[in-house]
Scaffold this active site. Structure first.
Site, PDB file in Angstrom:
ATOM      1  CB  CYS A 112      -0.864  -0.043   1.117  1.00  0.00           C
ATOM      2  SG  CYS A 112      -0.038  -0.336   2.688  1.00  0.00           S
ATOM      3  CG  HIS A 125      -0.723   4.010   4.955  1.00  0.00           C
ATOM      4  ND1 HIS A 125      -1.179   3.845   6.138  1.00  0.00           N
ATOM      5  CD2 HIS A 125      -0.289   2.807   4.621  1.00  0.00           C
ATOM      6  CE1 HIS A 125      -1.312   2.596   6.439  1.00  0.00           C
ATOM      7  NE2 HIS A 125      -0.719   1.812   5.324  1.00  0.00           N
TER       8      HIS A 125
END
Lengths: 349, 349
Positions: free
Chosen positions: A132, A248
């Site tokens: 990710c 994130h």
């Protein structure tokens, strides 16, 4: 085109659920049936979807999965290693798009961010979905690389609890509650190495011999493979878990071979698919988990000429790690394979 | 030596309180009296100290402050600009150690981290205390600079809410509670530009013309001045507020003129005063707000050879921004000035 039979293994997990969501909301190819596969523990349970009705989870078997045209694996690396190649083997196997790290570094297996290297999927049966952190960062870096030619990259990450799964998210929330209620000075930790509430943990995944963590080296290894850069292309990362729930963030300094032009960089990011330029500092607009969570596009902002290096840009990126970092990316891989003819209905053959 | 008369202006604020704590716990010079000065709002209130008894806050006046041997200013820049030079003026003025940014960049005014450039205080009456982010980072960078010669530095920060004052800390805690209790999906924000609970805000202090914030440029400007580097020495920073209570963390990549030696670097950090090497990855020891909060030493760890640049190290730093970043640093400046004879009792003259 003939509609596809789609399977998801691990449909009750965080990524599996998001894959169902992406198939419902943004998938451009027609779907004949959606089959969900799980372990003994979840087989028989029903999952209600808006587009595909109420689906009973089937007990996973390689043979059942092979009946699909495409199977998304939202399971751990050990499971993928055991089954992925058997599911896609032969002409009658299914295309497999694997979310684990099992095949990411294997030669001949494409590691794909569709906006970057969709063409590597052509004629392939097994595709690896990237980490990710890498996928989110590269959404911003790739359009700039096209303009100026990336020469080095330095990244520091701000990673959400849910990147480590639902139990980690629960631990953050419960732990935060216990501290705020005065039950504990410091929250309990079971899944994280240390308490995460009101703390940061500069340690994600195992330590490597060079002092970097595996999470940090994934950014290095996967950037090289996805962008088609040299095996020793210089990328470094510090990966840090912080007490956020989802999405994130990344602080990136990117060095280039040629002089950078901020206006051209901004334009390229504005036009890049999958990117939302959120960079209006006068109106306090910049990428944040608060705004990036649940969004398909990766937010990019704080774009500025780096003052420490020549030909370098500095910017801040924020993306939903369950979407761009996993589910959405996987579904976009399938779309790309439909477009380039690698994924089609076996019934129609 | 003759004991000193010490004054604190802004004693009820977060930094003022910590200065009292440092004077009680770690100060090496004898103190005759401690006088606390405040605004009309706080004058007359009493502050109980373990070492100096129960002290009534006096209404601030330049004349009263001038009676002290040394005065710590824990107030905002406007107040410092208005009064600091009047307090220290002439032979009978007090030494002033200012925590604001008012004088940091003024020629002839030393900007001091005592472990680095204590000698610049000699014979001076007004000393500026650096920005917390810079002071914390330089504790790690300076010993390495001594060994290898710093050539460039890149920093990304993870800054705690309390760096912006007690109301910000309260907003984080109250906001987090309201989200966890389900009262609100997103916390309210009044002091921060955006809600901080479970979010990050890549924006601290005002934006500058070059796209960096003032907080980021402070790291550049102050690193140059404190370390005696060139006016265009290359340092860049991304400063990010995160939902922690106290202690700032920093991810730093430092490039050097000469080849780096990890063993020598580790030894230098182990021996550096004010630094605690917390770098035992096998036992999951690295710098974290959880362990650095309330500590005088700055934690340094995750030390590794950077894989993107030659002659470069990468590391993670965590320090209490109210202590090393403010109160402790100020008290250590006073200690250094006692040692080099710049600060002594006026009664004894």
């Amino acid at each position: 085109m003939a509609p596809l039979n789609v399977g998801i293994v691990g449909a009750t997990g965080a990524v599996g659920k998001e894959i169902i969501g992406c198939l419902e909301k943004c998938c451009s190819f027609p779907i004949d049936s959606l089959r969900l596969f799980g372990s003994k523990r979840s087989a028989g349970r029903k999952i209600d979807t808006s587009k595909f009705g109420n689906i009973t989870i089937e007990l996973f078997s390689e043979d059942s999965a092979r009946e699909c045209d495409v199977v998304f694996l939202a399971v751990d690396g050990d499971f993928s290693r055991a089954h992925a190649e058997n599911i896609c083997k032969g002409d009658d196997g299914a295309i497999v798009i694997d979310n684990s790290s099992a095949f990411r570094y294997k030669e001949g297996i494409p590691l794909v961010v569709p906006e970057i290297n969709a063409e590597t999927t052509k004629g392939k049966k097994l595709i690896a979905n990237p980490n990710c952190t890498t996928a989110i960062g590269l959404m911003a870096v790739w359009p700039l690389h096209q303009l100026f030619g990336l020469s080095k990259m330095v990244m520091s990450t701000y990673q959400a609890a849910s990147g480590a799964g639902q139990p980690c998210m629960d631990e953050l929330m419960e732990g935060t509650r216990s501290v705020l209620n005065g039950e504990r000075d410091v929250a309990e930790n079971k899944v994280f190495a240390h308490p995460l509430p009101f703390n940061v943990i500069p340690h994600i995944d195992k330590f490597q011999d060079n002092g970097y963590t595996k999470e940090e080296m994934k950014v290095t290894w996967e950037t090289r493979k996805i962008c088609g850069l040299a095996d020793d292309f210089p990328v470094s990362c510090t990966a840090v878990r912080i007490p956020t729930a989802r999405a994130h963030s990344e602080s990136i300094v990117a060095l280039f071979d040629t002089p950078v032009d901020i206006v051209a960089a901004r334009k390229a990011l504005e036009e890049a698919p999958g990117v939302k330029l959120v960079d209006d500092i006068e109106n306090l607009k910049y990428p944040m988990p608060l705004t990036a969570t649940g969004q398909y596009d990766v937010e990019v902002g704080r774009l500025r000429r780096n003052i420490a290096f020549d030909n370098a840009l500095e910017f801040f990126v924020c993306g939903d790690q369950l979407l761009r970092g996993a589910a959405l990316n996987a579904v976009l891989v399938a779309e790309a394979m439909v477009k380039n003819g690698s994924l089609k209905s076996k019934n129609a053959m």
